[in-house]
Scaffold this motif. Structure first.
Motif, mmCIF file in Angstrom:
data_model
loop_
_atom_site.group_PDB
_atom_site.id
_atom_site.type_symbol
_atom_site.label_atom_id
_atom_site.label_comp_id
_atom_site.label_asym_id
_atom_site.label_seq_id
_atom_site.Cartn_x
_atom_site.Cartn_y
_atom_site.Cartn_z
ATOM 1 N N ASN A 35 74.997 10.101 46.508
ATOM 2 C CA ASN A 35 75.798 11.313 46.347
ATOM 3 C C ASN A 35 77.258 10.913 46.207
ATOM 4 O O ASN A 35 77.839 10.354 47.141
ATOM 5 C CB ASN A 35 75.600 12.242 47.552
ATOM 6 N N PHE A 36 77.847 11.174 45.052
ATOM 7 C CA PHE A 36 79.219 10.745 44.802
ATOM 8 C C PHE A 36 80.212 11.416 45.744
ATOM 9 O O PHE A 36 81.338 10.946 45.903
ATOM 10 C CB PHE A 36 79.606 11.033 43.345
ATOM 11 N N ASN A 37 79.819 12.504 46.371
ATOM 12 C CA ASN A 37 80.709 13.208 47.299
ATOM 13 C C ASN A 37 80.681 12.626 48.707
ATOM 14 O O ASN A 37 81.357 13.135 49.599
ATOM 15 C CB ASN A 37 80.336 14.686 47.364
ATOM 16 N N SER A 38 79.883 11.575 48.935
ATOM 17 C CA SER A 38 79.757 11.006 50.277
ATOM 18 C C SER A 38 80.838 9.960 50.544
ATOM 19 O O SER A 38 81.141 9.128 49.691
ATOM 20 C CB SER A 38 78.373 10.353 50.450
ATOM 21 N N ILE A 39 81.411 10.023 51.729
ATOM 22 C CA ILE A 39 82.370 9.023 52.178
ATOM 23 C C ILE A 39 81.988 8.591 53.590
ATOM 24 O O ILE A 39 81.146 9.223 54.236
ATOM 25 C CB ILE A 39 83.819 9.557 52.168
ATOM 26 N N ARG A 40 82.589 7.501 54.043
ATOM 27 C CA ARG A 40 82.266 7.009 55.381
ATOM 28 C C ARG A 40 83.538 6.880 56.210
ATOM 29 O O ARG A 40 84.536 6.309 55.750
ATOM 30 C CB ARG A 40 81.554 5.663 55.312
ATOM 31 N N ALA A 41 83.492 7.405 57.421
ATOM 32 C CA ALA A 41 84.561 7.224 58.399
ATOM 33 C C ALA A 41 84.035 6.278 59.475
ATOM 34 O O ALA A 41 83.001 6.548 60.086
ATOM 35 C CB ALA A 41 84.962 8.564 59.010
ATOM 36 N N THR A 42 84.719 5.160 59.672
ATOM 37 C CA THR A 42 84.280 4.146 60.629
ATOM 38 C C THR A 42 85.308 4.021 61.739
ATOM 39 O O THR A 42 86.512 3.939 61.479
ATOM 40 C CB THR A 42 84.089 2.787 59.934
ATOM 41 N N PHE A 43 84.816 3.992 62.988
ATOM 42 C CA PHE A 43 85.693 3.911 64.154
ATOM 43 C C PHE A 43 85.256 2.755 65.043
ATOM 44 O O PHE A 43 84.057 2.527 65.232
ATOM 45 C CB PHE A 43 85.644 5.214 64.960
ATOM 46 N N PHE A 44 86.226 2.061 65.608
ATOM 47 C CA PHE A 44 85.949 0.966 66.531
ATOM 48 C C PHE A 44 86.606 1.262 67.877
ATOM 49 O O PHE A 44 87.767 1.680 67.929
ATOM 50 C CB PHE A 44 86.497 -0.355 65.988
ATOM 51 N N TYR A 45 85.844 1.029 68.947
ATOM 52 C CA TYR A 45 86.342 1.245 70.307
ATOM 53 C C TYR A 45 86.027 0.017 71.167
ATOM 54 O O TYR A 45 85.146 -0.782 70.816
ATOM 55 C CB TYR A 45 85.686 2.475 70.933
ATOM 56 N N GLU A 46 86.716 -0.075 72.284
ATOM 57 C CA GLU A 46 86.475 -1.204 73.188
ATOM 58 C C GLU A 46 85.343 -0.934 74.173
ATOM 59 O O GLU A 46 84.918 -1.845 74.881
ATOM 60 C CB GLU A 46 87.764 -1.570 73.936
ATOM 61 N N SER A 47 84.850 0.307 74.225
ATOM 62 C CA SER A 47 83.736 0.636 75.119
ATOM 63 C C SER A 47 83.157 2.000 74.741
ATOM 64 O O SER A 47 83.812 2.792 74.047
ATOM 65 C CB SER A 47 84.210 0.678 76.579
#
Length: 215
Positions: free
Chosen positions: A159-171
């Motif tokens: 789906n060309f309308n799909s994007i990804r949000a990626t988050f990194f945490y320490e816990s």
């Protein structure tokens, strides 16, 4: 403007091979001079299909840099044999190349332990608005905890309308604090609902290896 790219390699180990695949993926990724990381899935929306997935990620500063590495890898039997060695231990193996549209950078001294990948599909005609909104929304601190975040798109996607949000945490505890802060921001939540076509899909993983950028 030069865009950052990433190369993801997804592997689902066969029963009894999780540790071998994890360790070989870490060893293989460590041979790369580029920054990157390896994650192991701990929470997936389809547990029977997506649990214990090992994902190796390598970061490239440009498409040209990725081209050089891919050309070298394709002509190097040692590298290809190493990939095959790991893949024979897996039920499935797949790769994804993507482009990072926006990132927050990494806080000083930050050591990520949790990786959250949210896939969001924009409503028709709202892709640009969703990218712009999320790129701005990830900038402020949430919940008073350190984190790193980015907005990206896979180059090949259903789906060309799909994007990804990626988050990194320490816990996980930090992730919970950030989520509580985010959910309390009704204006932000309402805007995301307005711009998306459907609820986002979330996958949570442990970061089992991390190679930070050195410069």
């Amino acid at each position: 403007m030069t865009m950052t790219y990433y190369y993801n390699h997804f592997r689902k180990p066969k029963s009894g091979n999780f540790l071998k695949v994890r360790d070989l993926a870490i060893e293989s990724r460590a041979k790369m001079p580029n920054p990157g990381f390896v994650t192991a899935t701990i929470s997936h929306p389809q547990p029977a299909l997506g649990s214990n997935i090992i994902v190796s990620t390598t970061i490239f500063d440009s498409a040209e840099e990725m081209d050089k590495v891919l050309d070298f890898s394709d002509s190097n039997d040692e590298i290809l044999e190493r990939i095959q060695e790991v893949d024979t231990l897996c039920e499935s193996s797949a790769s994804v190349i993507g482009q990072v549209l926006h990132n927050t950078g990494v806080p000083e001294g930050f050591t990520p332990k949790i990786c959250v990948r949210d896939t969001v599909t924009a409503a028709d005609g709202k892709l640009g608005d969703l990218i712009a909104f999320l790129s701005e929304a990830i900038q402020p601190e949430w919940g008073g905890v350190p984190r790193s975040a980015n907005i990206s798109v896979p180059i090949g996607r259903m789906n060309f309308n799909s994007i990804r949000a990626t988050f990194f945490y320490e816990s996980l505890a930090d992730m919970e604090k950030a989520n509580m802060d985010l959910l309390s921001n009704t204006a932000m939540v309402s805007k995301v609902v307005e711009l998306r076509a459907a609820p986002q899909v979330r996958v949570v993983s442990r970061v089992v290896s991390y190679t930070p950028r050195t410069s």
